[in-house]
Design a protein around this motif. Structure first.
Motif: not given
Length: 304
Positions: A98-109, A111-116, A167-174
């Motif tokens: 779950g975590f690797p897939m969701l964060t990888t999809l988020a990092l498509e759109t 930045t790493t700073a936002h994903a933090a 949209v990436a925030d949805g992946f990040l919070f999941a």
């Protein structure tokens, strides 16, 4: 490998529990896990230079499972007891898939700073999951410091990314929710079996899914091998997915899930440093101030 012997059912914890770790060593192990995890997002960004998102996640899972399975075979580790399979499935679903897939999809759109932002909320979320799952009851001072640290990290990372929701925030919070569940269950299991076996068996359980997924993804997603891409893949597979979780679960078993989870308050700031060094991303002078605030919160949670 041998199945768990039924003759040792009188005291399962005594048979499978690792040697008691000291608080200092447990804190060090958990901290090493945080350092390993802090490189995950920059390494994923490197990996996406060579692989598609589905390929990257599937291949990292296969590589990590091969290494973990080899260690389990070489050391002739017994199969996990049936009562632990449900917990291992939660670990597999949360931190292996779950975590690797969701964060990888988020990092498509993103930045790493936002994903933090995810990591900024993860310590508090893990502490909540731990309280619900294991009955842990940290003090009020612990919760106040944890919330303050999370708020400081979230404010900083949101400021770095402009404060907008995508949209990436949805992946990040999941990803935040499934990872907190996996951390909590893994920390609980690490009290009755060595931490490296917890993540090792979780990776092996996922192999029937990750292996065909890797073959399918590689057939449909283009691959352009680069030095960065290969280095990123190797780190997320062996550093983040296996070695980092080995020391992380050992640390959680030694000092407790809530206390260990708060060490991750430093992870977003470490990620930002790696992002600047490895990816050329920039952040403002607010970083040192946030770092001081986070370190104070970490000190309070550890003393609580």
């Amino acid at each position: 490998m041998r199945t768990q012997s039924s003759a040792t059912t009188a005291s399962p914890i005594a048979v499978t529990a690792p040697r008691e770790e000291s608080g200092g060593l447990g804190t060090l192990q958990a901290a090493l896990g945080v350092v390993a995890f802090s490189l995950t997002f920059p390494s994923t960004a490197w990996g996406l230079e060579s692989f598609g998102p589905w390929s990257l996640v599937a291949v990292r899972g296969v590589l990590a499972a091969v290494v973990a399975g080899g260690c389990l075979l070489a050391l002739r580790v017994r199969l996990p007891a049936r009562r632990h399979l449900a917990g291992l499935a939660v670990v597999a679903a949360g931190v292996v898939l779950g975590f690797p897939m969701l964060t990888t999809l988020a990092l498509e759109t993103s930045t790493t700073a936002h994903a933090a932002v995810v990591v900024g909320l993860l310590p508090l979320t893990t502490a909540v999951f731990s309280a619900l799952r294991t009955g842990a009851r940290p003090s009020r001072r612990f919760w106040l410091a944890a919330v303050a640290g999370a708020a400081a990290v979230i404010a900083f990372t949101l400021a770095q990314s402009g404060g907008t929701l995508t949209v990436a925030d949805g992946f990040l919070f999941a990803a935040l929710l499934v990872c907190a569940a996996g951390y909590t269950e893994g920390g609980r299991l690490a009290r009755v079996m060595p931490g490296w076996q917890v993540i090792g068996w979780a990776l092996v359980l996922c192999l029937p899914l990750s292996l065909p997924a890797a073959a399918l993804a590689l057939a449909y997603e283009p691959v352009h091998l680069t030095g960065h891409g290969i280095a990123g893949l190797l780190w997320v597979a062996l550093g983040s997915q296996f070695l980092g979780l080995v020391v992380w679960y050992r640390g959680m078993a030694a000092i407790g899930i809530p206390r260990a989870s708060q060490l991750q308050l430093a992870q977003p700031l470490l990620t930002l440093v790696w992002s600047a060094l490895l990816l050329g991303e920039r952040f403002t002078a607010a970083a040192p101030l946030t770092a001081v605030a986070v370190l104070v919160c970490i000190a309070v949670t550890q003393r609580s």
